[in-house]
Design a protein around this motif. Structure first.
Motif, PDB file in Angstrom:
ATOM      1  N   ARG A 172       0.813  -1.138   0.044  1.00  0.00           N
ATOM      2  CA  ARG A 172      -0.100   0.074   0.008  1.00  0.00           C
ATOM      3  C   ARG A 172       0.805   1.160  -0.041  1.00  0.00           C
ATOM      4  O   ARG A 172       2.012   1.238   0.580  1.00  0.00           O
ATOM      5  N   ALA A 173       0.450   2.293  -0.317  1.00  0.00           N
ATOM      6  CA  ALA A 173       1.185   3.512  -0.449  1.00  0.00           C
ATOM      7  C   ALA A 173       1.215   4.442   0.639  1.00  0.00           C
ATOM      8  O   ALA A 173       0.304   4.643   1.441  1.00  0.00           O
ATOM      9  N   GLU A 174       2.152   4.819   1.100  1.00  0.00           N
ATOM     10  CA  GLU A 174       2.314   5.635   2.179  1.00  0.00           C
ATOM     11  C   GLU A 174       2.560   6.985   1.893  1.00  0.00           C
ATOM     12  O   GLU A 174       1.834   7.848   2.605  1.00  0.00           O
ATOM     13  N   GLU A 175       3.478   7.471   0.867  1.00  0.00           N
ATOM     14  CA  GLU A 175       3.629   8.438   0.327  1.00  0.00           C
ATOM     15  C   GLU A 175       3.518   8.784  -1.052  1.00  0.00           C
ATOM     16  O   GLU A 175       3.847   7.733  -1.804  1.00  0.00           O
ATOM     17  N   VAL A 176       2.840   9.791  -1.758  1.00  0.00           N
ATOM     18  CA  VAL A 176       2.899  10.057  -3.119  1.00  0.00           C
ATOM     19  C   VAL A 176       3.247  11.251  -3.412  1.00  0.00           C
ATOM     20  O   VAL A 176       2.996  12.432  -2.779  1.00  0.00           O
ATOM     21  N   VAL A 186       5.111  10.311 -11.299  1.00  0.00           N
ATOM     22  CA  VAL A 186       4.547   9.582  -9.936  1.00  0.00           C
ATOM     23  C   VAL A 186       5.419   8.974  -9.159  1.00  0.00           C
ATOM     24  O   VAL A 186       6.242   8.258 -10.002  1.00  0.00           O
ATOM     25  N   ARG A 187       5.840   9.332  -7.946  1.00  0.00           N
ATOM     26  CA  ARG A 187       6.618   8.516  -7.242  1.00  0.00           C
ATOM     27  C   ARG A 187       5.966   8.187  -5.963  1.00  0.00           C
ATOM     28  O   ARG A 187       5.321   9.047  -5.457  1.00  0.00           O
ATOM     29  N   VAL A 188       5.739   6.700  -5.673  1.00  0.00           N
ATOM     30  CA  VAL A 188       5.216   6.278  -4.519  1.00  0.00           C
ATOM     31  C   VAL A 188       6.017   5.593  -3.518  1.00  0.00           C
ATOM     32  O   VAL A 188       7.168   4.795  -3.844  1.00  0.00           O
ATOM     33  N   GLU A 189       5.992   6.038  -2.324  1.00  0.00           N
ATOM     34  CA  GLU A 189       6.738   5.265  -1.301  1.00  0.00           C
ATOM     35  C   GLU A 189       5.880   4.359  -0.485  1.00  0.00           C
ATOM     36  O   GLU A 189       4.851   4.930   0.107  1.00  0.00           O
ATOM     37  N   SER A 190       6.158   2.988  -0.539  1.00  0.00           N
ATOM     38  CA  SER A 190       5.181   2.173  -0.031  1.00  0.00           C
ATOM     39  C   SER A 190       5.387   1.850   1.455  1.00  0.00           C
ATOM     40  O   SER A 190       6.255   2.066   1.948  1.00  0.00           O
ATOM     41  N   ALA A 191       4.550   1.283   2.037  1.00  0.00           N
ATOM     42  CA  ALA A 191       4.359   0.713   3.698  1.00  0.00           C
ATOM     43  C   ALA A 191       5.840  -0.043   3.897  1.00  0.00           C
ATOM     44  O   ALA A 191       6.126   0.079   5.164  1.00  0.00           O
ATOM     45  N   GLU A 192       6.099  -0.978   2.796  1.00  0.00           N
ATOM     46  CA  GLU A 192       7.084  -1.721   3.068  1.00  0.00           C
ATOM     47  C   GLU A 192       8.550  -1.186   2.781  1.00  0.00           C
ATOM     48  O   GLU A 192       9.530  -1.884   2.861  1.00  0.00           O
ATOM     49  N   GLY A 193       8.518   0.074   2.305  1.00  0.00           N
ATOM     50  CA  GLY A 193       9.722   0.747   1.953  1.00  0.00           C
ATOM     51  C   GLY A 193      10.130   0.682   0.709  1.00  0.00           C
ATOM     52  O   GLY A 193      11.375   1.205   0.404  1.00  0.00           O
ATOM     53  N   LYS A 194       9.231   0.374  -0.141  1.00  0.00           N
ATOM     54  CA  LYS A 194       9.648   0.077  -1.759  1.00  0.00           C
ATOM     55  C   LYS A 194       9.366   1.642  -2.234  1.00  0.00           C
ATOM     56  O   LYS A 194       8.661   2.253  -2.119  1.00  0.00           O
ATOM     57  N   THR A 195      10.045   1.897  -3.465  1.00  0.00           N
ATOM     58  CA  THR A 195       9.952   3.187  -4.239  1.00  0.00           C
ATOM     59  C   THR A 195       9.636   2.741  -5.486  1.00  0.00           C
ATOM     60  O   THR A 195      10.205   2.029  -6.468  1.00  0.00           O
TER      61      THR A 195
END
Length: 417
Positions: A72-76, A129-138
């Protein structure tokens, strides 16, 4: 006895091609000339306003990766502008829901923000678009308007009935969201917002017509009024609005740079069916009748006087004239740097981006721009001063164009009351 007519009666006249429909500008022009149509001679007046409207948020859904690539996305970030992920988590789906505020600034450039992103998307430009995911993936990708599955704009406080004009009597320039650049001191300039007697709420002060459920045009798309906006009051009402973002016209929506960074402007047009004489009488307001409080830009609540919208608009230019021959090879073009909508670049003025703010006419070092934005005589601190109007944060040209579009849609029955 007060005459009354129903919406269905007016709609029937529209279907028969017999309705008398005016834009607010047309109606006010006749009124000021002493030739206003009577109650029996007007069925609908289309009102409009355009200006910086901070309470703009877009709800967007789009795919950024294949299913299963992140939880899931944490930061967008959209072109470096932070958006709020959610509220739906979309776990493992690769698609995200975001809420983008028109006033959020890019992490790289505080003059670039959500308003600019929303315009560029509507123009068909690609957005990173850049997404920082809950598990630390970009996750990085590029989207266009065609990738937006669903888009909605919610305006939380829009189309204020009345605003405040600002001056700066201090010695130093003051940065504010109410001026495209820091407002110089010693009463050297005035900045204001509001389209005066074209504004919807100025023409329906008791909210006889403009209320929850009313249909209107929001940046060119058909929308619904949800009710009163945040910070709305009887004295200074505003509206909460919603419409389909993907149906909007980028001409009516965009970013606007201010002394405190990027903001967003919107355009609203609302029809006023003239159902009775009270509604008709409320349309008889003119710029001269609409008081505009004047305050210090530092503090915002320090009153120093009062003026009116006739002093702001009547007889003044809505757009600048540009003389290319006066444009020299400056090492750094002042106007290219400070134009709030980026309408001037590479010695060219883009009319579709121009907002008519007037900044260029006052701050071009070579006088390449000619525009009469007006001035106003004020009594401030017991002395009379003449203050030039150096910045408008509302655009009557756009407001009138959208009200004219609404008039045509009503006439062709593509928009029903």
């Amino acid at each position: 006895m007060t005459n009354n007519r129903s919406i269905s009666q007016i709609n029937q006249k529209i279907e028969n091609g017999e309705a008398n429909i005016y834009t607010a500008e047309e109606f006010k022009k006749l009124l000021k000339e002493g030739n206003a149509p009577s109650f029996d001679e007007v069925d609908v007046v289309t009102t409009g306003t355009c200006g910086v409207m901070s309470g703009t948020a877009a709800i967007l859904n789009f795919v950024v990766s294949g299913p299963g690539e992140f939880i899931r996305a944490e930061e967008v970030f959209l072109n470096g502008v932070p958006a709020h992920a959610g509220p739906c988590p979309n776990e493992w789906l690769g698609s995200i829901d975001v809420i983008l505020h028109g006033t959020t600034h890019s992490i790289q450039d505080h003059n670039y923000g959500g308003g600019f992103v929303l315009k560029e998307l509507l123009e068909g430009k690609p957005i990173d678009v850049r997404v920082e995911s809950a598990e630390g993936k970009t996750i990085e990708n590029t989207i266009t308007i065609d990738d937006i599955g669903r888009g909605q704009i919610i305006g939380t406080r829009m189309a204020f009935k009345n605003y405040t004009a600002f001056v700066n009597s201090y010695d130093e320039p003051i940065k504010s969201i109410f001026s495209a650049i820091p407002l110089e001191g010693n009463l050297s300039g005035l900045t204001f917002s509001g389209c005066g007697d074209l504004n919807p709420l100025q023409n329906d002060i008791p909210h006889n017509v403009i209320k929850a459920g009313t249909r209107f045009l929001f940046n060119g798309a058909e929308g619904l009024i949800l009710g009163d906006g945040t910070r709305s009051s009887a004295e200074k009402p505003n509206l909460m609005l919603a419409a389909d973002y993907k149906e909007m016209d980028p001409y009516y929506l965009g970013g606007y740079k201010t002394g405190q960074g990027g903001e967003v402007y919107d355009t609203v047009a609302i029809p006023i069916p003239v159902l009775n004489e009270e509604i008709y009488n409320n349309l008889l307001v003119t710029d001269e009748d609409i008081k505009l409080p004047l305050a210090e830009i530092k503090g915002r609540h320090l009153p120093v006087g009062v003026t009116n919208y006739k002093e702001m608009w009547e007889g003044y230019d809505l757009r600048p004239q540009y003389d290319h021959s006066k444009c020299s090879n400056c090492d750094s073009c002042t106007i290219e740097r400070i134009c709030p909508t980026n309408a001037f670049a590479n010695k060219k003025r883009n009319p579709a981006l121009c907002f008519g703010c007037g900044i260029c006419a006052h701050y071009c070092t070579n006088d390449a721009f000619n525009m009469n934005t007006g001035d106003v005589d004020l009594e401030i601190n017991n002395k009379n001063v003449n203050v030039p109007i150096v910045c408008r944060q509302s655009d009557r040209l756009r407001g009138n164009r959208l009200s004219n579009k609404l008039k045509k849609l009503i006439e062709t029955q593509e928009f029903t009351l």
